[in-house]
Design a protein around this motif. Structure first.
Motif: not given
Lengths: 284, 510, 309
Positions: A211, A254-255, A257-258, A261-262, A265-266, A269
């Motif tokens: 990000l 943008g999608v 990048v999302f 990163s998503f 990060m997932m 988790i």
């Protein structure tokens, strides 16, 4: 009971499965960009008419330069993923080591490093990054260094807490009594105890770095020679994508990048849940 | 509910109040209005409306602004200037005293205004309307540059300014220009028309300059009718779209006029093989000029002249030399004649879209004739620093000579390319050192008379075409957008574009 | 605290010193000046003295609140920064405070109704927003609500023709709305989830169990115990945000052309205005350090556990 392999355990959770699939997809794109991408964004002869909407020839359209957006996104995965991996590893290694060191040795080294951590955690990151990049120039490696510089503090704090808990357990004292040096105990017993949490923080740091790279590149501090998602968005904004109605030039990077990163990060988790089953109950 | 009502009300109020103020969008910041130090193009434009200079340039020639007439004395190394009747915005008349003060301050306060002031020795008042400027050196460039650069300020307001370098002048700047300062907010500056100026606007009451952060926002404002003009050149892709779909942009107009900036390949003549004429000619013949104009500039660029000087410098432009052409066989032929050893060369380029693309195409073209180059993209400042330290092989650069062709002296004379303390002394970053070109430049330097000057420029352009000190690629057009929604009678000049003092003078509210 | 401020000053002095080239040259802008003028300018700025002397002069001036003259504004950098600060504070504090208040409510609510639909929804939104590039979201907001549906102004802070006080007030409000919404959208879910997790931790603690055993109602527990105990940790989360509050968000300010601290940093960077760049960052850091110091004290007052230990 024999523990299952961490990968298998990851695979068993929805989050884990999702993140593994997306990440490996992105990694494959990044490594084999040259084969997968329909065009080479670095090759000026492969440019066509600018601002073509998505079509069968250009699945995600072309940008204001006439470069295929999909190909740029595929090549851009290289920059984002490399930054993510390097920063994740760097942050985990440096933060983990300093945190463990501080906890093991205590005293002045502990106070000093924790003071530094407190200081770094409250600093205004982006302005300082901009200041540094203005003075010493912006390149890929400068960016990686700066991200690590700002990222290690959080990891160090978490690691220190874990090592302190671990230290208070009996076996460390036993090892010390048996004549093991502090360094030996640190390497042999304490650090391994933190590995699980280091993986988690590395994942979060990597997602954050992706990000942050996009943000800096968007502001024009990206490496001028590399195609990256943030730079695509920067150009999209500078060269009037919105007015020209070229939504595909704004939406898709943008999608990307999302998604990158998503998914990382997932993964963090998912890892956290496999390592720390108590959370599973709380946050099912 | 109340809130939305207030929104509507405030909207209505604002629409009512802007009646005859022209709304202009500008990019960048206005941090100071100190006319001696300008740090952004927005500031430069505003200063241009507030302040005047003795002389100004038009179509490549120097003409009077505040100066009614002037006389150059070669033996005395001086210039005597008679002033026009002018008044400052606060009502006081402009006198020779103010002019002398404006010039002498640069010397007394040691204002760092470049090497030009090393040539200036001081100004003296002859009578109320006459000033004499004394120079250490006299050449035509001194006259071209110094009276064009020094703003005329009111002595009464500036005499107490202890450190002009630290004076932002934002409170109440007073000059003699066609507009006077009214007020400013964080994102706007408002000027009122100055009725006492002979060229003051006849119908509009003033200009509101809106400082916007990026082109998109400014352009959208223009489309919505918030602005009447945007003070930057439109992106070619955008211009194409407006011209192709006029129905989507009612009231929008695009003025395409000749540019003043010559996009060129600069060579570092201090290095092999760039010092070889055959090598430079090989490059000249290898470039596909129409393709660059079409692909990079979407057609919004003109062919460059082999003599470098663009047609906007109409008094000195020589159109008979023609444009450089693509001829791959000839390029290969010249390359064989040259002592190029096949090594990889680097080309320096700053990170703007057009320059980067030109560099990419150049790489492609040179590759075809067997010259391998690598493109170094750097930020604008880093490029300048590399150029100043003469650390490059080739560079893509824009020579801004359309308004002031005599600048070519600074770009091409041997003396301006000498290296002092590891830095190039002038703008001749490439260290061009061609005796024939030097000789003509010296002639231009010492021509104070019009026909001699024109002849010297004709000869200069021939020399440039013959010795190819740099390869001109094209002259990007000026592409300006304006809206006729609220104002009509826009004047388009092929030399100065659309937002000229003439336009402002006659522009009429609808 | 003084030590960290001192470190920050030293760091920024060194960073500017690291720059290639001559700092005096950057001030007068032209390398081709006659040598005697160069020397004069250097002397005027104390740049002819050895570096350690310059360092002490810099520190001395900084203590007096003088961080130099901006190359581009032609006046004191501290003044320039102080003019921008209120705008940034206006932009950042309103949505942050709002999302804190609302976050507290929502957070405790979903903690008590944990694993129900709303809890899951809030958490997934918060998590997803973590990975959405904020500047991209802001860009989409502008595209959606200022361009395609022109409800809000595209950019800027105030209408130039708003003259009277109420006019100016509403004009600022209208311009701030979209950036406020954007910031609020991003901060609210993450804040609510923070509160939720804190609350759940507190709910597991002994004194709550005692309270439950005493037969207190949910609402009472929420008010009396949980909120009071959550306030302390929440405070420390807030201190982590001070940097953002004071320093502004470079990206948000860029997209909405909000001339606050963030844009100032960018502007100084683009104009190579090093004194201004240095001052903006330094003042932000100093304020952050001071704010943290104050927060530490306040936390001790609010949080009983900190006080008694």
């Amino acid at each position: 009971m024999k523990r299952r392999g961490p990968l298998k355990e990851l695979w068993n959770s929805t989050e884990g499965r999702f993140s593994l699939v997306v990440i490996s997809g992105l990694v494959i794109l990044a490594i084999f960009a040259g084969w997968i991408a329909p065009y080479d964004p670095y090759d000026i002869t492969q440019r066509t008419f600018p601002l073509q909407p998505p079509s069968t020839r250009h699945l995600l359209g072309t940008d204001g330069f006439g470069i295929d957006v999909l190909s740029q996104i595929i090549y851009g995965a290289r920059v984002s993923l490399t930054i993510g991996v390097l920063v994740g590893v760097g942050v985990a290694a440096i933060g983990g080591f300093i945190g463990a060191l501080a906890a093991t040795y205590g005293g002045i080294s502990d106070t000093l490093s924790m003071r530094t951590v407190d200081f770094i955690m409250v600093l205004p990151g982006l302005p300082i990054m901009i200041m540094i990049m203005t003075t010493i120039g912006s390149s890929f490696w400068v960016m990686v260094m700066i991200f690590i510089m700002f990222g290690w503090a959080g990891t160090a704090r978490v690691t220190r807490a874990i090592v302190l808990v671990e230290k208070s357990r009996g076996y460390v004292d036993a090892a010390r009594c048996a004549g093991a040096s502090k360094m030996y105990v640190l390497m042999k017993h304490l650090l391994p105890a933190t590995y699980s949490i280091l993986f988690v923080t590395a994942a979060f740091a990597a997602g954050g770095a992706i990000l942050a790279e996009a943000g800096l590149a968007f502001l024009g501090f990206g490496d001028p020679k590399l195609v990256s998602w943030g730079k695509m968005l920067n150009f999209a904004r500078t060269y009037n994508a919105m007015i020209l109605g070229a939504w595909w030039w704004i939406i898709f990077p943008g999608v990307a990048v999302f998604l990158a990163s998503f998914s990382i990060m997932m993964m963090g988790i998912a890892l956290e849940k496999t390592f720390n089953p108590r959370l599973r109950e709380r946050d099912r | 509910m109340k809130k939305s009502l207030a929104f509507v009300l405030s909207l209505l109020v604002s629409v009512a109040a802007i009646a005859s103020y022209l709304n202009v969008a500008m990019i960048g910041e206005v941090r100071s209005l100190n006319p001696y130090f300008v740090s952004s193009s927005a500031e430069r434009q505003l200063i241009g409306y507030l302040y005047e200079t003795l002389l100004t340039t038009q179509g490549g020639m120097t003409v009077g602004a505040i100066a009614e007439s002037w006389e150059v004395s070669i033996p005395e190394r001086s210039m005597t200037v008679t002033l026009k009747e002018r008044a400052f915005h606060d009502g006081t008349p402009l006198t020779a005293e103010d002019v002398a003060f404006s010039f002498n301050m640069t010397v007394e306060k040691r204002l760092p205004m470049g090497p030009l002031l090393a040539w200036f020795a001081g100004a003296e008042v002859i009578n109320e309307h006459t000033v004499k400027l004394n120079f250490r050196v006299l050449n035509s460039s001194v006259i071209d540059m110094i009276p064009v650069a020094i703003p005329i300020i009111p002595k009464a307001r500036w005499k107490d300014v202890e450190r002009p370098m630290e004076f932002s002048n934002l409170e109440d700047p007073v000059g003699t220009g066609t507009f006077k300062f009214s007020r400013s907010t964080p994102q706007t500056v408002t000027f009122d028309a100055f009725d006492k100026h002979p060229d003051a606007p006849e119908y509009i009451s003033g200009i509101v300059f809106h400082l916007v952060q990026d082109q998109t926002m400014g352009f959208l404002g223009l489309v919505r009718g918030d602005y009447d003009y945007i003070a930057w050149d439109l992106d070619p892709v955008l211009a194409t779209q407006i011209l192709q779909t006029p129905s989507r942009y009612p009231d929008m107009n695009v003025a395409i006029t000749e540019g003043i900036n010559v996009t060129s390949v600069m060579f570092n003549h201090r290095r092999e093989p760039m010092n070889d004429l055959n090598f430079r000619k090989a490059i000249q013949y290898a470039v596909n000029y129409p393709e660059i104009i079409e692909r990079v500039y979407q057609g919004y660029a003109s062919e460059a002249s082999l003599g470098m000087i663009p047609s906007t410098a109409e008094y000195v432009y020589d159109g008979s030399l023609g444009a450089p052409v693509l001829d791959v066989d000839l390029a290969r032929h010249y390359l064989e004649q040259s002592d190029y050893d096949g090594r990889k060369l680097r080309i320096l380029v700053s990170s703007t879209k057009e320059q980067m693309e030109v560099a990419e195409y150049l790489k492609l073209y040179l590759g075809r004739i067997g010259i391998e180059i690598e493109v170094d993209v750097l930020g604008h400042e880093a490029v300048t620093s590399r150029l100043q330290s003469a650390d490059f092989d080739m560079a893509i650069t824009g020579y801004t000579i359309g308004a002031q062709p005599s600048m070519l002296f600074y770009h091409m004379h041997t003396s301006r390319g000498e290296i002092e303390d590891g830095r190039v002394a002038g703008y001749n970053y490439g260290g061009i050192s061609i005796p024939e070109i030097d000789a003509v430049l010296n002639r231009i330097w010492m021509s104070f008379e019009e026909t001699a000057l024109k002849q010297a420029f004709v000869d200069l352009q021939r020399m440039i075409a013959e010795f190819v000190p740099a390869v001109p690629i094209c002259v990007p057009n000026r592409v300006q957008a304006y809206s006729t929604k609220r104002f009509t009678n826009w004047q388009i000049s092929d030399v100065d574009g659309v937002f000229t003092s003439e336009t402002l003078r006659v522009l009429q509210p609808k | 605290m003084v030590l960290t401020i001192f470190l920050a000053l030293t760091f920024s002095f060194l960073l500017i010193r690291l720059l290639p080239g001559d700092p005096a040259e950057r001030y007068y802008g032209d390398p081709r000046l006659p040598i005697e003028i160069k020397t004069e300018i250097k002397a005027a700025f104390g740049l002819d003295k050895p570096v350690y002397m310059q360092y002490f002069i810099f520190l001395g001036n900084a203590v007096k609140g003088d961080l130099g003259i901006s190359y581009t504004y032609r006046r004191s950098v501290v003044g320039v920064v102080m003019e921008r600060m209120p705008w940034t504070l206006l932009l950042t504090t309103v949505p942050t405070v709002l999302s804190m208040v609302l976050g507290l409510k929502i957070g405790t609510y979903i903690a008590f109704n944990r694993l129900k639909f709303f809890d899951r929804f809030m958490r997934s939104v918060a998590f997803a927003l973590n990975s959405v590039p904020t500047f991209w979201l802001a860009l989409l907001m502008v595209m959606g609500f200022a361009f395609y549906l022109p409800i809000f102004p595209l950019q800027g802070m105030i209408d130039p023709l708003a003259v009277t006080m109420p006019e100016r007030f509403f004009s600022v409000l209208r311009h701030a709305a979209l950036p406020w919404i954007t910031i609020f959208m991003v901060t609210l879910p993450s804040f609510a989830v923070h509160v939720r997790n804190l609350t759940i931790n507190i709910l597991g603690e002994d004194f709550i169990i005692t309270a439950k055993a005493k037969g207190l109602k949910k609402a009472q527990i929420r008010k009396k115990h949980v909120l009071r105990n959550a306030l302390g940790p929440l405070f420390s989360i807030l201190t982590l945000r001070v940097a953002g509050l004071v320093g502004g968000s470079v990206l948000i300010e860029t997209i909405f052309s909000w001339r606050g601290m963030g844009l100032l940093v960018l502007e100084a960077s683009r104009g190579s205005d090093y004194p201004l760049l240095q001052a903006t960052v330094l003042i932000t850091i100093i304020l952050v350090i001071v704010a943290n110091f104050v927060a530490d004290i306040l936390q001790a007052v609010f949080d009983p556990r900190v006080r008694y230990s």
